[in-house]
Motif scaffolding. Sequence first.
Motif, PDB file in Angstrom:
ATOM      1  N   LEU A   1       2.968   6.164  -2.403  1.00  0.00           N
ATOM      2  CA  LEU A   1       4.111   7.083  -2.424  1.00  0.00           C
ATOM      3  C   LEU A   1       4.781   7.174  -3.794  1.00  0.00           C
ATOM      4  CD1 LEU A   1       5.679   6.083   1.014  1.00  0.00           C
ATOM      5  CD2 LEU A   1       4.298   8.116   0.502  1.00  0.00           C
ATOM      6  N   GLU A   2       4.124   6.620  -4.821  1.00  0.00           N
ATOM      7  CA  GLU A   2       4.702   6.678  -6.174  1.00  0.00           C
ATOM      8  C   GLU A   2       4.910   8.104  -6.656  1.00  0.00           C
ATOM      9  OE1 GLU A   2       2.264   4.452  -8.833  1.00  0.00           O
ATOM     10  OE2 GLU A   2       3.132   2.514  -8.302  1.00  0.00           O
TER      11      GLU A   2
ATOM     12  N   SER B   1      11.868   2.991   6.481  1.00  0.00           N
ATOM     13  CA  SER B   1      11.974   1.600   6.927  1.00  0.00           C
ATOM     14  C   SER B   1      10.641   1.165   7.527  1.00  0.00           C
ATOM     15  CB  SER B   1      13.106   1.429   7.950  1.00  0.00           C
ATOM     16  OG  SER B   1      12.926   2.271   9.063  1.00  0.00           O
ATOM     17  N   VAL B   2      10.218  -0.045   7.125  1.00  0.00           N
ATOM     18  CA  VAL B   2       8.956  -0.612   7.599  1.00  0.00           C
ATOM     19  C   VAL B   2       9.278  -2.018   8.121  1.00  0.00           C
ATOM     20  CG1 VAL B   2       6.587  -1.220   7.022  1.00  0.00           C
ATOM     21  CG2 VAL B   2       7.713   0.690   5.833  1.00  0.00           C
ATOM     22  N   LEU B   3       9.395  -2.146   9.443  1.00  0.00           N
ATOM     23  CA  LEU B   3       9.799  -3.406  10.064  1.00  0.00           C
ATOM     24  C   LEU B   3       8.708  -3.888  11.017  1.00  0.00           C
ATOM     25  CD1 LEU B   3      12.676  -4.567   9.361  1.00  0.00           C
ATOM     26  CD2 LEU B   3      12.492  -2.107   9.016  1.00  0.00           C
ATOM     27  N   GLY B   4       8.439  -5.175  10.966  1.00  0.00           N
ATOM     28  CA  GLY B   4       7.303  -5.711  11.712  1.00  0.00           C
ATOM     29  C   GLY B   4       7.497  -5.838  13.199  1.00  0.00           C
ATOM     30  N   CYS B   5       8.750  -5.847  13.681  1.00  0.00           N
ATOM     31  CA  CYS B   5       8.973  -6.023  15.111  1.00  0.00           C
ATOM     32  C   CYS B   5      10.209  -5.241  15.548  1.00  0.00           C
ATOM     33  CB  CYS B   5       9.119  -7.501  15.461  1.00  0.00           C
ATOM     34  SG  CYS B   5      10.696  -8.211  14.945  1.00  0.00           S
TER      35      CYS B   5
ATOM     36  N   GLU C   1      -1.947   6.030   6.695  1.00  0.00           N
ATOM     37  CA  GLU C   1      -2.215   7.446   6.401  1.00  0.00           C
ATOM     38  C   GLU C   1      -1.182   8.337   7.093  1.00  0.00           C
ATOM     39  OE1 GLU C   1      -4.134   9.539   3.840  1.00  0.00           O
ATOM     40  OE2 GLU C   1      -4.946   7.551   4.305  1.00  0.00           O
ATOM     41  N   HIS C   2      -0.831   7.982   8.316  1.00  0.00           N
ATOM     42  CA  HIS C   2       0.137   8.766   9.090  1.00  0.00           C
ATOM     43  C   HIS C   2       1.515   8.733   8.426  1.00  0.00           C
ATOM     44  CE1 HIS C   2       1.700  10.735  12.641  1.00  0.00           C
ATOM     45  NE2 HIS C   2       2.630   9.790  12.772  1.00  0.00           N
TER      46      HIS C   2
ATOM     47  N   THR D   1       0.830  -1.210   0.000  1.00  0.00           N
ATOM     48  CA  THR D   1       0.000   0.000   0.000  1.00  0.00           C
ATOM     49  C   THR D   1       0.860   1.254   0.000  1.00  0.00           C
ATOM     50  OG1 THR D   1      -1.745  -1.175   1.207  1.00  0.00           O
ATOM     51  CG2 THR D   1      -1.825   1.238   1.230  1.00  0.00           C
ATOM     52  N   LEU D   2       1.893   1.264   0.834  1.00  0.00           N
ATOM     53  CA  LEU D   2       2.757   2.441   0.915  1.00  0.00           C
ATOM     54  C   LEU D   2       3.489   2.690  -0.400  1.00  0.00           C
ATOM     55  CD1 LEU D   2       4.220   2.063   4.510  1.00  0.00           C
ATOM     56  CD2 LEU D   2       2.766   3.925   3.689  1.00  0.00           C
TER      57      LEU D   2
END
Length: 375
Positions: free
Chosen positions: A298-299, A308-312, A354-355, A293-294
Amino acid sequence: MTAENPSLRPWRDIERRKSRQIMVGDVPVGGDAPITVQTMTNTLTSDAKATIDQIRRCEEAGVDIIRVSCPDVESTTALKQIVRASRVPIVADIHFHYKRGIEAAEAGAACLRINPGNIGSSERVREVIDAAKANGCAIRIGVNAGSLEKDLLEKYGEPCPEALVESALDHIKILQDHDFHEFKVAVKASDVFLAVAAYSQLADAVDCPLHLGITEAGGLIGGTVKSSIGMGNLLWAGIGDTIRVSLSAEPEQEVRVGYEMLKSLGLRTRGVRVVSCPSCARQGFDVIRTVQTLEKRLEHIKTPLSLSVLGCVVNGPGEARETDIGITGGGKGKHMVYLSGVTDHHVEDDDMVEHIVKLVEAKAAEIEAGVGEAA
């Protein structure tokens, strides 16, 4: 804080092959110019509106140069309108008929993609070269393993690096004999090993700019992997001045993959560089869907920055320290947001995407404003 420029780390330095520079319209290719990203339209060129619409989508993706097929007079007639509408230089793809090359040059094409040996007698070749000179056109010599000359196939028995390079050198000689030097060359093959070997040999033999490509690479996933292996090897070795990723996918996808390839090697910066984990049972949110989605949302961001998008929290804090904006999954639907590598605040599950989008847009605006003030 912004991500460190890889060129400041000596173990990441790529020393580019020294090539002379040519101009494709107003875009420099070769020398110390940035490596340009190309694609090719797949609409009928005679349908000017459809072709222009597709060019617009490619421009939004960041294309530097775009190629269109010109197999007939209807295409070269429409080319005038297409050239006027395009914000980037247009390369006219000419295969056999020399008159299409002359018409394309007169219609305003910035470059002609031809094989001089395939368009007839030396007189016809001279006419095309004269038209290119008169109209400020560059020429791309396009050698392809799938369409090598019969005499070279008889000589070598099969497509091989030596055959591709000999074909390229023969075509180069034709242009040089006519005192034409504004050219770049491609020696494409679908076989990764063949293409890499041919480009490597050609890079040692000539000083002109090289157009990289693994032709007929395949679909979006397979073709991306294949192109990245072949072209990545060459780019890492400093070979290549302009690239096209040949995919069975929409042209704008080729542009995005091309930029990702260059960004991964520190050769170009454009848009958001996403660092994300492969996802596992420790994840505090759905990483896969969030990243998908991001990336889509963000295209439109052209400013170079990192996310960075990290799950934990195992690797999340470490990765976040190296990026402009970061998020790590937490417990009970609350996740930590990092700004410039420092823990800043929490965000709830429902508001997260959204944030993050708003934070990235604000950071891009901040960076752009800083660049404007510095200028």
